[in-house]
Design a protein around this motif. Structure first.
Motif, PDB file in Angstrom:
ATOM      1  N   VAL A   1     -23.662   9.422  31.099  1.00  0.00           N
ATOM      2  CA  VAL A   1     -22.269   9.224  31.998  1.00  0.00           C
ATOM      3  C   VAL A   1     -22.034  10.700  32.471  1.00  0.00           C
ATOM      4  O   VAL A   1     -22.344  11.663  31.707  1.00  0.00           O
ATOM      5  CB  VAL A   1     -20.969   8.837  31.360  1.00  0.00           C
ATOM      6  CG1 VAL A   1     -21.104   7.267  31.025  1.00  0.00           C
ATOM      7  CG2 VAL A   1     -20.564   9.482  30.347  1.00  0.00           C
ATOM      8  N   ALA A   2     -21.595  10.689  33.418  1.00  0.00           N
ATOM      9  CA  ALA A   2     -21.294  12.260  33.966  1.00  0.00           C
ATOM     10  C   ALA A   2     -20.016  12.633  33.304  1.00  0.00           C
ATOM     11  O   ALA A   2     -18.897  11.896  33.194  1.00  0.00           O
ATOM     12  CB  ALA A   2     -21.054  12.266  35.481  1.00  0.00           C
ATOM     13  N   VAL A   3     -19.910  14.096  32.778  1.00  0.00           N
ATOM     14  CA  VAL A   3     -18.982  14.519  32.150  1.00  0.00           C
ATOM     15  C   VAL A   3     -18.254  15.838  32.873  1.00  0.00           C
ATOM     16  O   VAL A   3     -17.477  16.530  32.127  1.00  0.00           O
ATOM     17  CB  VAL A   3     -19.386  15.132  30.598  1.00  0.00           C
ATOM     18  CG1 VAL A   3     -19.484  13.740  29.744  1.00  0.00           C
ATOM     19  CG2 VAL A   3     -20.062  15.947  30.609  1.00  0.00           C
ATOM     20  N   GLY A   4     -18.714  15.812  34.019  1.00  0.00           N
ATOM     21  CA  GLY A   4     -18.274  16.994  34.826  1.00  0.00           C
ATOM     22  C   GLY A   4     -18.341  16.462  36.436  1.00  0.00           C
ATOM     23  O   GLY A   4     -19.291  15.680  36.635  1.00  0.00           O
ATOM     24  N   ALA A   5     -17.364  16.908  37.331  1.00  0.00           N
ATOM     25  CA  ALA A   5     -17.687  16.519  38.477  1.00  0.00           C
ATOM     26  C   ALA A   5     -18.841  17.395  39.397  1.00  0.00           C
ATOM     27  O   ALA A   5     -18.937  18.639  38.645  1.00  0.00           O
ATOM     28  CB  ALA A   5     -16.369  16.697  39.416  1.00  0.00           C
ATOM     29  N   ALA A   6     -19.360  16.759  40.078  1.00  0.00           N
ATOM     30  CA  ALA A   6     -20.485  17.503  40.697  1.00  0.00           C
ATOM     31  C   ALA A   6     -20.392  17.341  42.333  1.00  0.00           C
ATOM     32  O   ALA A   6     -20.274  16.252  42.767  1.00  0.00           O
ATOM     33  CB  ALA A   6     -22.095  17.180  40.444  1.00  0.00           C
ATOM     34  N   ALA A   7     -20.397  18.417  43.206  1.00  0.00           N
ATOM     35  CA  ALA A   7     -20.352  18.415  44.576  1.00  0.00           C
ATOM     36  C   ALA A   7     -21.517  17.773  45.157  1.00  0.00           C
ATOM     37  O   ALA A   7     -22.435  18.069  44.705  1.00  0.00           O
ATOM     38  CB  ALA A   7     -19.905  19.567  45.222  1.00  0.00           C
ATOM     39  N   ASN A   8     -21.517  17.289  46.480  1.00  0.00           N
ATOM     40  CA  ASN A   8     -22.491  16.854  47.422  1.00  0.00           C
ATOM     41  C   ASN A   8     -22.630  18.127  48.278  1.00  0.00           C
ATOM     42  O   ASN A   8     -21.419  18.266  49.193  1.00  0.00           O
ATOM     43  CB  ASN A   8     -22.131  15.450  47.916  1.00  0.00           C
ATOM     44  CG  ASN A   8     -23.212  15.431  48.948  1.00  0.00           C
ATOM     45  OD1 ASN A   8     -24.101  16.030  49.409  1.00  0.00           O
ATOM     46  ND2 ASN A   8     -23.001  14.356  49.889  1.00  0.00           N
ATOM     47  N   PRO A   9     -23.287  18.990  48.355  1.00  0.00           N
ATOM     48  CA  PRO A   9     -24.777  18.830  47.772  1.00  0.00           C
ATOM     49  C   PRO A   9     -24.369  19.933  46.761  1.00  0.00           C
ATOM     50  O   PRO A   9     -23.622  20.916  46.427  1.00  0.00           O
ATOM     51  CB  PRO A   9     -25.686  19.661  48.674  1.00  0.00           C
ATOM     52  CG  PRO A   9     -24.810  20.609  49.589  1.00  0.00           C
ATOM     53  CD  PRO A   9     -23.385  19.756  49.836  1.00  0.00           C
ATOM     54  N   SER A  10     -25.166  19.766  45.530  1.00  0.00           N
ATOM     55  CA  SER A  10     -25.331  20.564  44.261  1.00  0.00           C
ATOM     56  C   SER A  10     -26.655  20.122  43.620  1.00  0.00           C
ATOM     57  O   SER A  10     -27.195  18.975  43.596  1.00  0.00           O
ATOM     58  CB  SER A  10     -24.157  20.259  43.464  1.00  0.00           C
ATOM     59  OG  SER A  10     -23.928  18.910  43.035  1.00  0.00           O
ATOM     60  N   ALA A  11     -27.198  20.799  42.865  1.00  0.00           N
ATOM     61  CA  ALA A  11     -28.618  20.925  42.401  1.00  0.00           C
ATOM     62  C   ALA A  11     -28.471  20.097  40.789  1.00  0.00           C
ATOM     63  O   ALA A  11     -29.451  19.863  40.444  1.00  0.00           O
ATOM     64  CB  ALA A  11     -29.252  22.125  42.270  1.00  0.00           C
ATOM     65  N   THR A  12     -27.213  20.426  40.341  1.00  0.00           N
ATOM     66  CA  THR A  12     -27.138  19.951  38.645  1.00  0.00           C
ATOM     67  C   THR A  12     -25.727  19.194  38.601  1.00  0.00           C
ATOM     68  O   THR A  12     -24.811  19.436  39.299  1.00  0.00           O
ATOM     69  CB  THR A  12     -27.182  21.228  37.814  1.00  0.00           C
ATOM     70  OG1 THR A  12     -26.431  22.047  38.212  1.00  0.00           O
ATOM     71  CG2 THR A  12     -28.779  21.719  37.963  1.00  0.00           C
ATOM     72  N   GLY A  13     -25.892  18.698  37.542  1.00  0.00           N
ATOM     73  CA  GLY A  13     -24.625  18.053  36.825  1.00  0.00           C
ATOM     74  C   GLY A  13     -24.561  17.815  35.440  1.00  0.00           C
ATOM     75  O   GLY A  13     -25.874  18.016  34.611  1.00  0.00           O
ATOM     76  N   LEU A  14     -23.404  17.796  35.058  1.00  0.00           N
ATOM     77  CA  LEU A  14     -23.552  17.426  33.596  1.00  0.00           C
ATOM     78  C   LEU A  14     -23.413  16.138  32.978  1.00  0.00           C
ATOM     79  O   LEU A  14     -22.612  15.327  33.507  1.00  0.00           O
ATOM     80  CB  LEU A  14     -22.188  18.302  32.642  1.00  0.00           C
ATOM     81  CG  LEU A  14     -21.888  19.773  33.020  1.00  0.00           C
ATOM     82  CD1 LEU A  14     -20.759  20.214  32.457  1.00  0.00           C
ATOM     83  CD2 LEU A  14     -22.990  20.421  32.337  1.00  0.00           C
ATOM     84  N   VAL A  15     -24.493  15.846  31.905  1.00  0.00           N
ATOM     85  CA  VAL A  15     -24.730  14.458  31.529  1.00  0.00           C
ATOM     86  C   VAL A  15     -24.542  14.325  30.212  1.00  0.00           C
ATOM     87  O   VAL A  15     -25.181  15.192  29.517  1.00  0.00           O
ATOM     88  CB  VAL A  15     -26.151  13.875  32.087  1.00  0.00           C
ATOM     89  CG1 VAL A  15     -26.214  12.390  31.861  1.00  0.00           C
ATOM     90  CG2 VAL A  15     -26.198  13.952  33.698  1.00  0.00           C
ATOM     91  N   ARG A  16     -23.919  13.152  29.538  1.00  0.00           N
ATOM     92  CA  ARG A  16     -23.769  12.923  28.277  1.00  0.00           C
ATOM     93  C   ARG A  16     -24.446  11.777  28.124  1.00  0.00           C
ATOM     94  O   ARG A  16     -24.368  10.732  28.680  1.00  0.00           O
ATOM     95  CB  ARG A  16     -22.387  12.629  27.653  1.00  0.00           C
ATOM     96  CG  ARG A  16     -22.183  12.369  26.290  1.00  0.00           C
ATOM     97  CD  ARG A  16     -21.236  11.526  25.879  1.00  0.00           C
ATOM     98  NE  ARG A  16     -21.174  11.265  24.357  1.00  0.00           N
ATOM     99  CZ  ARG A  16     -22.147  10.136  23.737  1.00  0.00           C
ATOM    100  NH1 ARG A  16     -22.661   9.699  24.571  1.00  0.00           N
ATOM    101  NH2 ARG A  16     -21.967  10.132  22.630  1.00  0.00           N
ATOM    102  N   LEU A  17     -25.720  12.016  27.162  1.00  0.00           N
ATOM    103  CA  LEU A  17     -26.821  10.970  26.987  1.00  0.00           C
ATOM    104  C   LEU A  17     -26.373  10.126  26.228  1.00  0.00           C
ATOM    105  O   LEU A  17     -25.703  10.272  25.132  1.00  0.00           O
ATOM    106  CB  LEU A  17     -27.882  11.797  26.510  1.00  0.00           C
ATOM    107  CG  LEU A  17     -28.703  12.883  27.477  1.00  0.00           C
ATOM    108  CD1 LEU A  17     -30.021  13.291  26.834  1.00  0.00           C
ATOM    109  CD2 LEU A  17     -29.099  12.309  28.770  1.00  0.00           C
ATOM    110  N   ASN A  18     -26.761   8.714  26.400  1.00  0.00           N
ATOM    111  CA  ASN A  18     -26.633   7.662  25.641  1.00  0.00           C
ATOM    112  C   ASN A  18     -27.425   7.644  24.281  1.00  0.00           C
ATOM    113  O   ASN A  18     -27.183   6.801  23.354  1.00  0.00           O
ATOM    114  CB  ASN A  18     -26.907   6.212  26.506  1.00  0.00           C
ATOM    115  CG  ASN A  18     -26.043   6.092  27.351  1.00  0.00           C
ATOM    116  OD1 ASN A  18     -25.086   6.689  27.674  1.00  0.00           O
ATOM    117  ND2 ASN A  18     -26.276   4.922  28.375  1.00  0.00           N
ATOM    118  N   GLY A  19     -28.661   8.066  24.310  1.00  0.00           N
ATOM    119  CA  GLY A  19     -29.532   8.185  23.371  1.00  0.00           C
ATOM    120  C   GLY A  19     -30.966   7.022  23.730  1.00  0.00           C
ATOM    121  O   GLY A  19     -31.645   7.217  23.045  1.00  0.00           O
ATOM    122  N   VAL A  20     -30.418   6.166  24.534  1.00  0.00           N
ATOM    123  CA  VAL A  20     -31.450   4.933  24.981  1.00  0.00           C
ATOM    124  C   VAL A  20     -31.208   4.880  26.441  1.00  0.00           C
ATOM    125  O   VAL A  20     -30.033   5.258  27.183  1.00  0.00           O
ATOM    126  CB  VAL A  20     -31.562   3.709  24.329  1.00  0.00           C
ATOM    127  CG1 VAL A  20     -31.782   3.952  22.922  1.00  0.00           C
ATOM    128  CG2 VAL A  20     -30.097   3.204  24.374  1.00  0.00           C
TER     129      VAL A  20
END
Length: 111
Positions: A90-109
């Motif tokens: 899931v995203a854990v930070g807002a990311a604009a359009n356009p933007s090259a990166t975003g913050l993701v909290r990984l699930n593990g699978v």
């Protein structure tokens, strides 16, 4: 516990076709993570499958906090497009359009 082996937040996997660069997303079967080191195809690479990572994303998307994030294995980016992609977190930070990166909290699978 005598059968405990490790925490499991990172795991060794064979590097996929074409190899990987440290920081790349890696999907092996249903296990997704971020490569800790560069590795040639078939070499063992440790991937972190839990945590928050700044990841390359589909630039033309705006992300909101809590949005489901998927792995686009063709373009090697995180995306909010579900169709044909694997859920990784899931995203854990807002990311604009356009933007090259975003913050993701990984699930593990991936699912």
């Amino acid at each position: 516990m005598k059968n405990f082996r490790r925490e499991g937040n990172s795991n060794p996997v064979p590097a996929p076709s074409g190899g990987v660069v440290a920081g790349d997303g890696v999907l092996v079967g249903s296990l997704f993570g971020i490569a800790a080191i560069d590795a040639a195809e078939g070499e063992s690479v440790e991937i972190a499958s839990v945590g928050v990572f700044e990841m390359k994303k589909t630039s033309a998307q705006a992300w909101t906090v809590g949005a489901k994030v998927y792995w686009d294995g063709t373009n090697k980016v995180a995306t909010t497009t579900a169709s044909g992609n694997s859920l990784i977190g899931v995203a854990v930070g807002a990311a604009a359009n356009p933007s090259a990166t975003g913050l993701v909290r990984l699930n593990g699978v991936s699912i």
